[in-house]
Design an enzyme around this catalytic site. Sequence first.
Site, short mmCIF file in Angstrom:
data_model
loop_
_atom_site.label_atom_id
_atom_site.label_comp_id
_atom_site.label_asym_id
_atom_site.label_seq_id
_atom_site.Cartn_x
_atom_site.Cartn_y
_atom_site.Cartn_z
N ARG A 1 2.24 9.58 -5.89
CA ARG A 1 1.86 11.04 -6.77
C ARG A 1 2.25 11.29 -8.09
O ARG A 1 2.49 10.09 -8.34
CB ARG A 1 2.37 12.23 -5.96
CG ARG A 1 2.46 12.16 -4.09
CD ARG A 1 0.65 11.81 -3.52
NE ARG A 1 0.15 12.47 -2.04
CZ ARG A 1 -0.78 11.70 -1.77
NH1 ARG A 1 -1.40 10.58 -1.93
NH2 ARG A 1 -0.79 12.19 -0.23
N HIS B 1 -4.66 -0.99 5.97
CA HIS B 1 -4.30 -0.35 7.05
C HIS B 1 -4.84 0.01 8.23
O HIS B 1 -5.86 1.09 8.62
CB HIS B 1 -4.42 1.43 6.39
CG HIS B 1 -5.13 2.39 6.11
ND1 HIS B 1 -6.50 2.04 6.20
CD2 HIS B 1 -4.41 2.67 4.64
CE1 HIS B 1 -7.04 2.86 4.95
NE2 HIS B 1 -5.88 3.16 4.26
N LEU C 1 -5.45 9.05 8.06
CA LEU C 1 -6.40 8.11 8.05
C LEU C 1 -6.27 6.95 7.44
O LEU C 1 -6.15 6.66 6.54
CB LEU C 1 -7.44 9.33 7.00
CG LEU C 1 -8.01 11.13 7.66
CD1 LEU C 1 -8.94 11.04 6.70
CD2 LEU C 1 -8.56 10.01 9.22
N ASP D 1 1.36 2.63 3.66
CA ASP D 1 0.23 3.87 3.24
C ASP D 1 1.21 4.77 3.56
O ASP D 1 0.94 6.15 4.07
CB ASP D 1 -0.95 3.93 4.15
CG ASP D 1 -1.35 5.08 4.00
OD1 ASP D 1 -1.50 5.05 2.74
OD2 ASP D 1 -2.58 4.77 5.17
N HIS E 1 2.90 14.62 1.37
CA HIS E 1 1.68 16.00 0.92
C HIS E 1 3.07 16.90 1.50
O HIS E 1 3.99 17.00 2.23
CB HIS E 1 1.15 16.44 1.99
CG HIS E 1 -0.03 15.11 1.88
ND1 HIS E 1 -0.78 15.47 1.45
CD2 HIS E 1 -0.44 13.44 2.73
CE1 HIS E 1 -1.58 14.82 0.97
NE2 HIS E 1 -1.30 14.01 1.99
N ALA F 1 -4.23 14.90 5.25
CA ALA F 1 -3.94 13.42 6.02
C ALA F 1 -2.68 13.02 5.48
O ALA F 1 -3.07 12.70 3.96
CB ALA F 1 -5.24 12.35 6.21
N HIS G 1 1.53 5.02 -1.85
CA HIS G 1 1.32 6.66 -2.41
C HIS G 1 2.30 6.90 -3.09
O HIS G 1 3.32 7.25 -1.86
CB HIS G 1 0.65 7.45 -1.55
CG HIS G 1 -0.74 7.31 -1.26
ND1 HIS G 1 -2.17 6.83 -1.81
CD2 HIS G 1 -1.18 6.17 0.05
CE1 HIS G 1 -3.00 6.28 -0.72
NE2 HIS G 1 -2.28 6.16 0.46
N HIS H 1 0.88 -1.45 -0.34
CA HIS H 1 0.05 0.01 0.04
C HIS H 1 1.01 1.20 -0.20
O HIS H 1 1.65 1.92 1.39
CB HIS H 1 -0.68 -0.08 1.09
CG HIS H 1 -1.89 0.95 1.39
ND1 HIS H 1 -3.34 0.71 1.91
CD2 HIS H 1 -1.82 2.65 1.03
CE1 HIS H 1 -3.69 2.46 1.17
NE2 HIS H 1 -3.08 3.01 1.10
N ASN I 1 -5.31 7.09 -6.06
CA ASN I 1 -5.77 8.91 -5.68
C ASN I 1 -5.17 9.77 -6.08
O ASN I 1 -4.94 10.62 -5.60
CB ASN I 1 -6.44 8.83 -4.44
CG ASN I 1 -5.24 8.16 -3.59
OD1 ASN I 1 -4.12 7.85 -3.87
ND2 ASN I 1 -5.22 9.42 -1.94
N HIS J 1 -11.18 0.83 1.52
CA HIS J 1 -10.78 2.26 2.56
C HIS J 1 -11.58 1.20 3.88
O HIS J 1 -13.04 2.19 3.79
CB HIS J 1 -10.56 3.70 2.06
CG HIS J 1 -10.12 4.99 3.45
ND1 HIS J 1 -8.89 4.94 3.49
CD2 HIS J 1 -10.99 5.17 4.50
CE1 HIS J 1 -8.89 5.63 4.44
NE2 HIS J 1 -10.27 4.89 4.91
N LYS K 1 -9.36 -0.40 -6.17
CA LYS K 1 -9.67 0.36 -4.45
C LYS K 1 -10.79 0.94 -4.02
O LYS K 1 -11.42 1.74 -5.46
CB LYS K 1 -7.98 1.41 -4.51
CG LYS K 1 -8.38 1.76 -3.94
CD LYS K 1 -7.58 1.23 -2.36
CE LYS K 1 -7.10 2.51 -1.01
NZ LYS K 1 -6.41 2.25 -0.10
C1 NCD Z 1 -3.71 9.23 2.15
C2 NCD Z 1 -2.56 9.77 0.61
O1 NCD Z 1 -2.35 10.99 1.23
O2 NCD Z 1 -3.33 9.49 -0.58
N1 NCD Z 1 -3.52 10.13 3.29
C3 NCD Z 1 -3.96 9.42 4.56
O3 NCD Z 1 -3.94 9.75 5.23
N2 NCD Z 1 -3.79 7.74 4.34
C4 NCD Z 1 -5.16 8.59 1.50
C5 NCD Z 1 -5.00 7.20 2.49
O4 NCD Z 1 -4.94 6.01 2.10
O5 NCD Z 1 -6.23 7.22 3.12
ZN ZN Z 2 -3.63 5.07 1.80
#
Ligand code: NCD
Ligand code: ZN
Length: 367
Positions: free
Chosen positions: A40, A197, A242, A270, A274, A286, A38, A36, A64, A159, A122
Amino acid sequence: MQKSDAISTINRPLHLTHCAQPVTTTLTIIRPDDWHLHVRDGEALSSVIPHTAQRFARAIIMPNLAPPVTTTELASAYRQRIIRAIPPNMHFKPLMTLYLTDQTTPAEIKRAHNSGLIYACKLYPAGATTHSESGVTRIDAIYPALEAMQAHQLPLLVHGEVVDPDIDVFDREQVFIERILAPLHQRYPQLRIVFEHITTRAAVDFVLSCNDKLGATITPQHLLYNRNALFHGGLRPHFYCLPVLKRETHRQALLEAAISGNPKFFLGTDSAPHGKHQKESACGCAGIYSAHAGIEFYAEAFDAAGSLDKLETFASLNGARFYGLAVNTDTITLEKQDWTVPAEYPLGNSALVPLRAGDNVHWRCIT
Ligand code: NCD
Ligand code: ZN
Protein backbone atom coordinates in the site's frame (compact mmCIF):
# COMPACT_ATOMS: atom_id res chain seq x y z
CA MET A 1 20.53 -39.87 56.00
CA GLN A 2 18.27 -42.27 54.28
CA LYS A 3 15.87 -39.47 53.59
CA SER A 4 18.50 -37.34 51.96
CA ASP A 5 19.67 -40.30 49.82
CA ALA A 6 16.12 -40.78 48.74
CA ILE A 7 15.92 -37.16 47.71
CA SER A 8 19.12 -37.42 45.72
CA THR A 9 17.84 -40.49 43.85
CA ILE A 10 14.67 -38.60 43.09
CA ASN A 11 16.76 -35.64 41.99
CA ARG A 12 18.92 -37.64 39.67
CA PRO A 13 16.21 -38.58 37.24
CA LEU A 14 14.92 -35.00 37.37
CA HIS A 15 18.38 -33.73 36.48
CA LEU A 16 18.60 -36.23 33.64
CA THR A 17 15.18 -35.14 32.41
CA HIS A 18 16.49 -31.60 32.32
CA CYS A 19 19.55 -32.66 30.29
CA ALA A 20 17.44 -34.70 27.93
CA GLN A 21 14.87 -31.90 27.44
CA PRO A 22 13.71 -31.96 23.84
CA VAL A 23 16.24 -29.99 21.82
CA THR A 24 14.56 -27.08 20.05
CA THR A 25 14.45 -27.64 16.32
CA THR A 26 16.05 -24.80 14.42
CA LEU A 27 16.51 -24.26 10.74
CA THR A 28 18.96 -21.83 9.12
CA ILE A 29 18.38 -20.94 5.49
CA ILE A 30 19.67 -18.36 3.04
CA ARG A 31 17.59 -15.21 3.55
CA PRO A 32 14.43 -15.54 1.42
CA ASP A 33 12.74 -13.04 -0.94
CA ASP A 34 9.03 -12.38 -1.39
CA TRP A 35 8.16 -12.41 -5.09
CA HIS A 36 4.62 -11.00 -4.64
CA LEU A 37 3.82 -8.38 -2.01
CA HIS A 38 1.34 -5.54 -1.43
CA VAL A 39 2.52 -2.76 0.90
CA ARG A 40 0.00 0.00 0.00
CA ASP A 41 1.04 3.64 0.44
CA GLY A 42 1.15 6.60 2.84
CA GLU A 43 0.87 5.91 6.57
CA ALA A 44 0.30 2.18 5.98
CA LEU A 45 3.85 1.70 4.67
CA SER A 46 5.60 2.06 8.01
CA SER A 47 3.07 -0.34 9.59
CA VAL A 48 3.70 -3.22 7.19
CA ILE A 49 7.22 -2.83 5.73
CA PRO A 50 9.07 -3.81 8.96
CA HIS A 51 7.34 -7.23 9.01
CA THR A 52 8.62 -8.02 5.54
CA ALA A 53 12.05 -6.42 6.03
CA GLN A 54 12.69 -8.49 9.17
CA ARG A 55 12.44 -11.68 7.14
CA PHE A 56 13.02 -11.01 3.47
CA ALA A 57 15.89 -9.33 1.64
CA ARG A 58 13.82 -8.23 -1.35
CA ALA A 59 10.22 -8.18 -2.48
CA ILE A 60 8.41 -7.66 -5.76
CA ILE A 61 6.09 -4.75 -4.97
CA MET A 62 2.64 -4.90 -6.52
CA PRO A 63 1.56 -1.76 -8.39
CA ASN A 64 -2.19 -1.83 -7.64
CA LEU A 65 -2.39 1.50 -5.83
CA ALA A 66 -5.23 3.91 -6.49
CA PRO A 67 -4.34 5.41 -8.93
CA PRO A 68 -2.15 2.55 -10.21
CA VAL A 69 1.62 2.64 -10.76
CA THR A 70 1.59 2.79 -14.56
CA THR A 71 4.84 4.63 -15.33
CA THR A 72 8.50 4.44 -14.37
CA GLU A 73 8.19 7.93 -12.90
CA LEU A 74 5.35 6.85 -10.57
CA ALA A 75 7.20 3.64 -9.65
CA SER A 76 10.36 5.56 -8.84
CA ALA A 77 8.51 7.97 -6.53
CA TYR A 78 6.67 5.04 -4.89
CA ARG A 79 10.02 3.29 -4.38
CA GLN A 80 11.33 6.35 -2.50
CA ARG A 81 8.30 6.35 -0.20
CA ILE A 82 8.84 2.65 0.52
CA ILE A 83 12.54 3.16 1.24
CA ARG A 84 11.68 5.92 3.73
CA ALA A 85 9.49 3.41 5.64
CA ILE A 86 12.31 0.85 6.10
CA PRO A 87 13.55 0.90 9.71
CA PRO A 88 17.16 2.22 9.85
CA ASN A 89 18.62 -1.07 11.15
CA MET A 90 17.14 -3.19 8.36
CA HIS A 91 18.29 -3.90 4.82
CA PHE A 92 15.48 -4.41 2.38
CA LYS A 93 15.28 -3.83 -1.36
CA PRO A 94 11.92 -3.12 -3.01
CA LEU A 95 11.77 -4.44 -6.58
CA MET A 96 9.26 -2.27 -8.42
CA THR A 97 6.68 -3.26 -11.03
CA LEU A 98 4.48 -1.45 -13.55
CA TYR A 99 0.72 -1.90 -13.83
CA LEU A 100 -0.24 -2.70 -17.42
CA THR A 101 -3.23 -0.95 -18.99
CA ASP A 102 -4.70 -1.01 -22.51
CA GLN A 103 -2.64 2.14 -23.10
CA THR A 104 0.83 0.94 -21.99
CA THR A 105 3.28 1.77 -24.79
CA PRO A 106 6.49 -0.01 -25.87
CA ALA A 107 8.26 3.29 -25.10
CA GLU A 108 7.11 3.06 -21.46
CA ILE A 109 8.40 -0.52 -21.29
CA LYS A 110 11.75 0.63 -22.65
CA ARG A 111 11.90 3.41 -20.03
CA ALA A 112 11.08 0.86 -17.33
CA HIS A 113 13.83 -1.46 -18.50
CA ASN A 114 16.41 1.33 -18.81
CA SER A 115 15.63 2.65 -15.31
CA GLY A 116 17.05 -0.47 -13.66
CA LEU A 117 14.35 -0.08 -10.98
CA ILE A 118 11.52 -2.03 -12.62
CA TYR A 119 11.73 -5.81 -12.41
CA ALA A 120 8.42 -6.84 -14.00
CA CYS A 121 5.04 -5.67 -15.31
CA LYS A 122 1.72 -6.85 -13.92
CA LEU A 123 -1.33 -7.94 -15.88
CA TYR A 124 -4.57 -7.50 -13.96
CA PRO A 125 -7.59 -8.45 -16.04
CA ALA A 126 -9.88 -5.41 -15.50
CA GLY A 127 -12.22 -6.16 -12.59
CA ALA A 128 -10.42 -9.32 -11.41
CA THR A 129 -9.36 -8.12 -7.96
CA THR A 130 -8.59 -5.18 -5.62
CA HIS A 131 -7.78 -1.98 -7.59
CA SER A 132 -7.88 -3.72 -10.97
CA GLU A 133 -10.42 -1.32 -12.53
CA SER A 134 -7.72 0.24 -14.74
CA GLY A 135 -6.44 -3.19 -15.78
CA VAL A 136 -6.41 -4.82 -19.19
CA THR A 137 -9.79 -5.23 -20.91
CA ARG A 138 -8.60 -7.23 -23.98
CA ILE A 139 -5.36 -9.20 -24.09
CA ASP A 140 -4.53 -8.01 -27.62
CA ALA A 141 -4.47 -4.42 -26.33
CA ILE A 142 -1.15 -5.21 -24.63
CA TYR A 143 0.54 -7.14 -27.47
CA PRO A 144 2.82 -4.18 -28.31
CA ALA A 145 3.84 -3.89 -24.64
CA LEU A 146 4.38 -7.66 -24.39
CA GLU A 147 6.59 -7.64 -27.48
CA ALA A 148 8.73 -4.91 -25.90
CA MET A 149 8.87 -6.85 -22.62
CA GLN A 150 9.98 -10.00 -24.43
CA ALA A 151 12.68 -8.00 -26.21
CA HIS A 152 13.91 -6.38 -22.96
CA GLN A 153 13.51 -9.59 -20.94
CA LEU A 154 11.14 -7.91 -18.50
CA PRO A 155 8.94 -10.58 -16.87
CA LEU A 156 5.14 -10.51 -17.07
CA LEU A 157 3.32 -11.17 -13.80
CA VAL A 158 -0.19 -12.50 -14.30
CA HIS A 159 -3.26 -12.43 -12.10
CA GLY A 160 -4.70 -15.54 -13.73
CA GLU A 161 -8.47 -15.34 -13.44
CA VAL A 162 -11.13 -14.56 -16.02
CA VAL A 163 -13.66 -11.93 -15.01
CA ASP A 164 -16.59 -13.36 -17.01
CA PRO A 165 -19.51 -13.39 -14.52
CA ASP A 166 -20.86 -16.55 -16.19
CA ILE A 167 -17.84 -18.51 -14.99
CA ASP A 168 -18.06 -20.02 -11.53
CA VAL A 169 -15.71 -18.20 -9.18
CA PHE A 170 -13.93 -21.48 -8.32
CA ASP A 171 -13.24 -22.18 -12.03
CA ARG A 172 -11.86 -18.78 -13.02
CA GLU A 173 -8.21 -19.81 -12.87
CA GLN A 174 -8.65 -22.92 -15.00
CA VAL A 175 -10.68 -21.02 -17.61
CA PHE A 176 -8.02 -18.28 -17.66
CA ILE A 177 -5.39 -20.90 -18.50
CA GLU A 178 -7.45 -22.20 -21.41
CA ARG A 179 -8.62 -18.86 -22.82
CA ILE A 180 -5.71 -16.52 -22.13
CA LEU A 181 -2.54 -17.95 -20.63
CA ALA A 182 -1.89 -21.01 -22.79
CA PRO A 183 -2.35 -19.03 -26.05
CA LEU A 184 -0.23 -16.17 -24.63
CA HIS A 185 2.67 -18.49 -23.75
CA GLN A 186 2.45 -20.02 -27.24
CA ARG A 187 2.48 -16.62 -28.88
CA TYR A 188 5.43 -15.34 -26.79
CA PRO A 189 7.40 -18.45 -25.80
CA GLN A 190 10.48 -16.38 -24.89
CA LEU A 191 8.55 -13.98 -22.65
CA ARG A 192 9.22 -14.74 -19.00
CA ILE A 193 5.87 -15.19 -17.26
CA VAL A 194 5.08 -15.63 -13.58
CA PHE A 195 1.67 -17.20 -13.07
CA GLU A 196 0.93 -15.54 -9.74
CA HIS A 197 -0.60 -17.13 -6.64
CA ILE A 198 -1.65 -20.37 -8.30
CA THR A 199 -4.48 -22.18 -6.54
CA THR A 200 -5.42 -25.31 -8.52
CA ARG A 201 -4.08 -28.64 -9.72
CA ALA A 202 -4.84 -27.42 -13.27
CA ALA A 203 -2.43 -24.53 -12.72
CA VAL A 204 0.31 -26.81 -11.37
CA ASP A 205 -0.08 -29.15 -14.35
CA PHE A 206 -0.06 -26.24 -16.78
CA VAL A 207 3.12 -24.74 -15.27
CA LEU A 208 4.83 -28.13 -15.50
CA SER A 209 3.82 -28.46 -19.15
CA CYS A 210 5.41 -25.13 -20.15
CA ASN A 211 9.02 -24.26 -20.98
CA ASP A 212 11.37 -22.83 -18.35
CA LYS A 213 10.30 -19.25 -19.13
CA LEU A 214 7.08 -19.81 -17.20
CA GLY A 215 7.10 -20.10 -13.41
CA ALA A 216 4.61 -19.62 -10.59
CA THR A 217 4.33 -18.23 -7.08
CA ILE A 218 2.42 -19.94 -4.28
CA THR A 219 1.01 -18.17 -1.19
CA PRO A 220 1.09 -19.46 2.38
CA GLN A 221 -2.70 -19.45 2.67
CA HIS A 222 -3.12 -21.71 -0.37
CA LEU A 223 -0.59 -24.17 1.13
CA LEU A 224 -2.14 -24.18 4.61
CA TYR A 225 -5.90 -23.87 4.07
CA ASN A 226 -8.66 -25.09 1.84
CA ARG A 227 -11.99 -23.38 1.19
CA ASN A 228 -13.55 -24.81 4.36
CA ALA A 229 -11.59 -22.11 6.23
CA LEU A 230 -13.90 -19.48 4.70
CA PHE A 231 -16.96 -21.00 6.35
CA HIS A 232 -15.60 -22.53 9.56
CA GLY A 233 -18.39 -21.94 12.12
CA GLY A 234 -19.56 -18.84 10.22
CA LEU A 235 -18.42 -16.50 7.48
CA ARG A 236 -14.69 -15.72 7.86
CA PRO A 237 -13.77 -12.59 5.90
CA HIS A 238 -10.11 -12.75 6.94
CA PHE A 239 -9.71 -15.93 4.88
CA TYR A 240 -11.06 -14.24 1.76
CA CYS A 241 -8.51 -13.50 -0.92
CA LEU A 242 -8.36 -13.73 -4.70
CA PRO A 243 -7.94 -16.19 -6.20
CA VAL A 244 -10.22 -17.65 -3.53
CA LEU A 245 -9.16 -20.72 -1.50
CA LYS A 246 -9.98 -23.97 -3.28
CA ARG A 247 -10.85 -27.52 -2.23
CA GLU A 248 -8.40 -29.85 -0.47
CA THR A 249 -7.25 -31.74 -3.57
CA HIS A 250 -5.92 -28.47 -4.97
CA ARG A 251 -4.10 -27.61 -1.74
CA GLN A 252 -2.43 -31.02 -1.95
CA ALA A 253 -1.32 -30.35 -5.52
CA LEU A 254 0.16 -26.96 -4.55
CA LEU A 255 2.01 -28.49 -1.61
CA GLU A 256 3.48 -31.20 -3.84
CA ALA A 257 4.66 -28.52 -6.27
CA ALA A 258 6.16 -26.35 -3.52
CA ILE A 259 8.11 -29.18 -1.87
CA SER A 260 9.17 -30.74 -5.17
CA GLY A 261 12.21 -28.52 -5.50
CA ASN A 262 11.21 -27.81 -9.11
CA PRO A 263 12.74 -24.39 -9.97
CA LYS A 264 9.47 -23.21 -11.56
CA PHE A 265 7.79 -22.79 -8.16
CA PHE A 266 8.73 -20.08 -5.69
CA LEU A 267 7.57 -18.02 -2.74
CA GLY A 268 5.16 -15.10 -3.12
CA THR A 269 3.12 -14.30 -0.01
CA ASP A 270 0.57 -12.00 -1.68
CA SER A 271 0.35 -10.40 1.76
CA ALA A 272 -2.39 -7.83 1.15
CA PRO A 273 -3.26 -5.51 4.06
CA HIS A 274 -6.76 -4.07 4.31
CA GLY A 275 -8.29 -2.09 7.18
CA LYS A 276 -10.31 -4.28 9.53
CA HIS A 277 -13.53 -2.48 8.58
CA GLN A 278 -12.92 -2.99 4.87
CA LYS A 279 -12.77 -6.74 5.51
CA GLU A 280 -15.54 -7.03 8.10
CA SER A 281 -18.18 -5.57 5.82
CA ALA A 282 -21.27 -6.49 3.80
CA CYS A 283 -18.96 -6.38 0.76
CA GLY A 284 -15.54 -7.21 2.14
CA CYS A 285 -12.26 -6.68 0.28
CA ALA A 286 -10.16 -9.58 -0.99
CA GLY A 287 -6.73 -9.92 0.59
CA ILE A 288 -5.03 -11.79 3.45
CA TYR A 289 -2.27 -10.21 5.54
CA SER A 290 0.58 -12.66 6.22
CA ALA A 291 3.75 -10.52 6.32
CA HIS A 292 4.01 -10.77 10.14
CA ALA A 293 4.87 -14.49 9.73
CA GLY A 294 5.71 -14.43 6.04
CA ILE A 295 8.35 -17.18 6.19
CA GLU A 296 7.05 -18.92 9.33
CA PHE A 297 3.79 -19.96 7.63
CA TYR A 298 5.75 -21.66 4.85
CA ALA A 299 7.96 -23.40 7.45
CA GLU A 300 4.77 -24.78 9.00
CA ALA A 301 3.47 -26.07 5.68
CA PHE A 302 6.81 -27.64 4.69
CA ASP A 303 7.25 -29.13 8.19
CA ALA A 304 3.77 -30.68 8.11
CA ALA A 305 4.71 -32.26 4.78
CA GLY A 306 8.01 -33.57 6.22
CA SER A 307 9.95 -31.43 3.73
CA LEU A 308 11.72 -28.71 5.70
CA ASP A 309 14.85 -29.55 3.70
CA LYS A 310 13.11 -28.12 0.60
CA LEU A 311 12.15 -24.78 2.15
CA GLU A 312 15.37 -22.99 1.21
CA THR A 313 15.08 -23.98 -2.45
CA PHE A 314 11.51 -22.70 -2.67
CA ALA A 315 11.95 -19.58 -0.53
CA SER A 316 15.50 -18.40 -1.24
CA LEU A 317 16.82 -19.91 -4.49
CA ASN A 318 14.16 -20.54 -7.15
CA GLY A 319 12.75 -17.01 -7.38
CA ALA A 320 16.13 -15.28 -7.60
CA ARG A 321 17.21 -17.70 -10.32
CA PHE A 322 13.99 -17.18 -12.28
CA TYR A 323 14.50 -13.41 -12.21
CA GLY A 324 18.21 -13.79 -13.06
CA LEU A 325 19.25 -12.16 -9.78
CA ALA A 326 21.95 -13.14 -7.31
CA VAL A 327 20.92 -15.30 -4.38
CA ASN A 328 21.18 -13.49 -1.01
CA THR A 329 24.38 -13.97 0.96
CA ASP A 330 23.11 -13.81 4.57
CA THR A 331 20.85 -16.24 6.42
CA ILE A 332 17.84 -16.33 8.74
CA THR A 333 17.19 -18.83 11.51
CA LEU A 334 13.79 -20.28 12.31
CA GLU A 335 12.94 -22.03 15.54
CA LYS A 336 10.11 -24.49 16.05
CA GLN A 337 8.30 -22.76 18.89
CA ASP A 338 4.70 -21.59 19.28
CA TRP A 339 3.92 -17.90 19.55
CA THR A 340 0.58 -16.15 19.54
CA VAL A 341 -0.30 -13.71 16.77
CA PRO A 342 -1.86 -10.49 18.11
CA ALA A 343 -5.56 -9.90 17.42
CA GLU A 344 -4.65 -6.81 15.37
CA TYR A 345 -1.71 -4.82 14.06
CA PRO A 346 -1.84 -1.10 13.30
CA LEU A 347 -2.35 -0.07 9.65
CA GLY A 348 -1.67 3.65 9.51
CA ASN A 349 -4.53 5.20 11.51
CA SER A 350 -6.55 2.03 11.21
CA ALA A 351 -5.98 -1.63 12.18
CA LEU A 352 -5.64 -4.89 10.28
CA VAL A 353 -6.45 -8.44 11.31
CA PRO A 354 -3.49 -10.68 10.43
CA LEU A 355 -3.62 -14.32 9.36
CA ARG A 356 -3.90 -16.58 12.47
CA ALA A 357 -4.95 -13.60 14.67
CA GLY A 358 -5.20 -14.65 18.33
CA ASP A 359 -3.95 -18.10 17.46
CA ASN A 360 -0.55 -19.81 17.42
CA VAL A 361 2.07 -19.96 14.71
CA HIS A 362 4.35 -22.95 15.23
CA TRP A 363 7.60 -21.46 13.93
CA ARG A 364 9.40 -18.30 14.95
CA CYS A 365 11.98 -16.29 13.05
CA ILE A 366 14.74 -15.59 15.57
CA THR A 367 17.30 -13.69 13.49
C1 NCD B 1 -4.84 -8.25 -3.48
C2 NCD B 1 -4.96 -6.84 -2.88
O1 NCD B 1 -5.66 -6.69 -1.87
O2 NCD B 1 -4.33 -5.91 -3.40
N1 NCD B 1 -5.88 -9.08 -2.95
C3 NCD B 1 -5.91 -10.43 -2.91
O3 NCD B 1 -6.93 -10.99 -2.51
N2 NCD B 1 -4.87 -11.15 -3.27
C4 NCD B 1 -4.88 -8.17 -4.96
C5 NCD B 1 -4.47 -9.45 -5.66
O4 NCD B 1 -3.30 -9.83 -5.64
O5 NCD B 1 -5.36 -10.09 -6.23
ZN1 ZN C 1 -1.54 -9.86 -4.96
